[in-house]
Design an enzyme around this catalytic site. Structure first.
Site, PDB file in Angstrom:
ATOM      1  N   CYS A  11       0.957  -1.303  -0.004  1.00  0.00           N
ATOM      2  CA  CYS A  11       0.144   0.158  -0.001  1.00  0.00           C
ATOM      3  C   CYS A  11       0.881   1.210   0.005  1.00  0.00           C
ATOM      4  O   CYS A  11       2.112   0.938  -0.603  1.00  0.00           O
ATOM      5  CB  CYS A  11      -0.913  -0.052   1.129  1.00  0.00           C
ATOM      6  SG  CYS A  11      -0.077   0.114   2.812  1.00  0.00           S
ATOM      7  N   ASN A  14       2.192   1.488   4.445  1.00  0.00           N
ATOM      8  CA  ASN A  14       2.415  -0.009   5.129  1.00  0.00           C
ATOM      9  C   ASN A  14       2.169   0.293   6.484  1.00  0.00           C
ATOM     10  O   ASN A  14       2.797  -0.402   7.347  1.00  0.00           O
ATOM     11  CB  ASN A  14       4.095  -0.192   4.891  1.00  0.00           C
ATOM     12  CG  ASN A  14       4.385  -1.782   5.176  1.00  0.00           C
ATOM     13  OD1 ASN A  14       5.351  -2.045   5.410  1.00  0.00           O
ATOM     14  ND2 ASN A  14       3.203  -2.820   4.868  1.00  0.00           N
ATOM     15  N   CYS A  16      -1.640   0.688   7.412  1.00  0.00           N
ATOM     16  CA  CYS A  16      -2.912   0.364   7.569  1.00  0.00           C
ATOM     17  C   CYS A  16      -3.208  -0.754   6.626  1.00  0.00           C
ATOM     18  O   CYS A  16      -3.419  -1.982   7.066  1.00  0.00           O
ATOM     19  CB  CYS A  16      -3.732   1.730   6.856  1.00  0.00           C
ATOM     20  SG  CYS A  16      -3.544   3.120   7.841  1.00  0.00           S
ATOM     21  N   ARG A  17      -3.605  -0.819   5.338  1.00  0.00           N
ATOM     22  CA  ARG A  17      -4.163  -1.662   4.357  1.00  0.00           C
ATOM     23  C   ARG A  17      -3.097  -2.972   4.296  1.00  0.00           C
ATOM     24  O   ARG A  17      -3.814  -4.166   4.554  1.00  0.00           O
ATOM     25  CB  ARG A  17      -4.441  -1.353   3.238  1.00  0.00           C
ATOM     26  CG  ARG A  17      -5.544   0.051   3.077  1.00  0.00           C
ATOM     27  CD  ARG A  17      -5.679   0.776   1.946  1.00  0.00           C
ATOM     28  NE  ARG A  17      -4.546   1.359   1.706  1.00  0.00           N
ATOM     29  CZ  ARG A  17      -4.225   2.079   0.676  1.00  0.00           C
ATOM     30  NH1 ARG A  17      -5.101   2.236  -0.581  1.00  0.00           N
ATOM     31  NH2 ARG A  17      -3.431   2.905   0.368  1.00  0.00           N
ATOM     32  N   SER A  18      -2.066  -2.593   3.872  1.00  0.00           N
ATOM     33  CA  SER A  18      -1.007  -3.817   3.672  1.00  0.00           C
ATOM     34  C   SER A  18      -0.821  -4.659   4.826  1.00  0.00           C
ATOM     35  O   SER A  18      -0.789  -5.758   4.880  1.00  0.00           O
ATOM     36  CB  SER A  18       0.043  -3.537   2.728  1.00  0.00           C
ATOM     37  OG  SER A  18       0.882  -2.686   3.385  1.00  0.00           O
ATOM     38  N   ASP A 128      -8.561   3.800   1.120  1.00  0.00           N
ATOM     39  CA  ASP A 128      -7.456   4.143   1.965  1.00  0.00           C
ATOM     40  C   ASP A 128      -8.158   4.842   3.382  1.00  0.00           C
ATOM     41  O   ASP A 128      -8.602   5.879   3.211  1.00  0.00           O
ATOM     42  CB  ASP A 128      -6.470   5.054   1.313  1.00  0.00           C
ATOM     43  CG  ASP A 128      -5.304   5.638   2.356  1.00  0.00           C
ATOM     44  OD1 ASP A 128      -5.490   5.317   3.540  1.00  0.00           O
ATOM     45  OD2 ASP A 128      -4.539   6.273   1.612  1.00  0.00           O
TER      46      ASP A 128
HETATM   47  P1  4NP Z   1      -1.873   2.849   3.833  1.00  0.00           P
HETATM   48  O1  4NP Z   1      -2.437   4.060   4.685  1.00  0.00           O
HETATM   49  O2  4NP Z   1      -1.157   3.066   2.771  1.00  0.00           O
HETATM   50  O3  4NP Z   1      -3.197   2.025   3.915  1.00  0.00           O
HETATM   51  O4  4NP Z   1      -0.794   2.355   5.014  1.00  0.00           O
HETATM   52  C1  4NP Z   1      -1.746   5.352   4.591  1.00  0.00           C
HETATM   53  C2  4NP Z   1      -0.889   5.680   5.749  1.00  0.00           C
HETATM   54  C3  4NP Z   1      -0.181   6.671   5.806  1.00  0.00           C
HETATM   55  C4  4NP Z   1      -0.586   7.870   4.880  1.00  0.00           C
HETATM   56  C5  4NP Z   1      -1.538   7.671   4.183  1.00  0.00           C
HETATM   57  C6  4NP Z   1      -1.974   6.323   3.905  1.00  0.00           C
HETATM   58  N1  4NP Z   1       0.051   9.274   5.183  1.00  0.00           N
HETATM   59  O5  4NP Z   1      -0.082  10.056   4.298  1.00  0.00           O
HETATM   60  O6  4NP Z   1       1.080   9.157   6.062  1.00  0.00           O
END
Ligand code: 4NP
Length: 164
Positions: A11, A14, A16-18, A128
């Site tokens: 993702c 790294n 939340c989703r992955s 997201d």
């Molecule tokens: P992920 O979510 O890609 O599912 O881990 C996010 C985590 C952090 C951010 C964006 C999406 N950020 O902008 O910091």
């Protein structure tokens, strides 16, 4: 499985989703008695959260569902193309970032997680939830849970067909 299968979930951050996908998929593989036949990991296309544990909301929903989330965030590297057999992007932006650094022939192993959704066949992105609510994390968790079941079934079936 005839051969160990190496699966990488990707993702943006790294956190939340992955890592949720990694934890959920690991649990399903364990329940199927196939842990010794899989290598499962996750990473992000950015390194802005490298070294961090998953977001507290992801950890909360995972704990509620007896899914272990002990992953430490890291950034996707070119080496991941050779280290993994299957690279699964959470959304089209992640897919684009992976495609951008791929060498010819490496793209065949890259897929979108939503290709394994039977509930939302027209949807391409796992939402997201980072800037959203805890409820959104629960929705995303349920979606990843369903995609992970289908992914495992598909890998078991492909393996069975290739061994006939
Ligand atoms: P992920 O979510 O890609 O599912 O881990 C996010 C985590 C952090 C951010 C964006 C999406 N950020 O902008 O910091």
């Amino acid at each position: 499985m005839q051969q160990e299968k190496k699966v990488l979930f990707v993702c943006l951050g790294n956190i939340c989703r992955s890592p949720m996908a990694e934890g959920i998929f690991k649990k399903k593989v364990e329940e199927a008695g196939l842990s010794n036949q899989f290598v499962i990991d996750s990473c992000g296309t950015t390194g802005q959260h490298s070294g961090e544990l998953p977001d507290y909301r992801a950890r909360k929903i995972a704990q509620k569902n007896q899914v272990q989330l002990d992953h430490v965030a890291r950034k996707f590297t070119k080496k991941d193309f050779t280290d993994f057999d299957l690279i699964i992007a959470m959304d089209t932006q992640n897919l684009f970032e992976i495609q951008r650094i791929a060498q010819p022939g490496q793209l065949e192993k890259v897929k979108l997680m939503m290709e394994f959704s039977d509930q939302f066949p027209a949807q391409r992105n796992v939402y997201d939830p980072y800037y959203d609510s805890e409820e959104k994390f629960e929705e995303v968790f349920d979606l990843l849970n369903s995609c992970s079941s289908n992914l495992l079934q598909s890998l078991i079936q492909n393996n069975h067909e290739s061994s006939i």
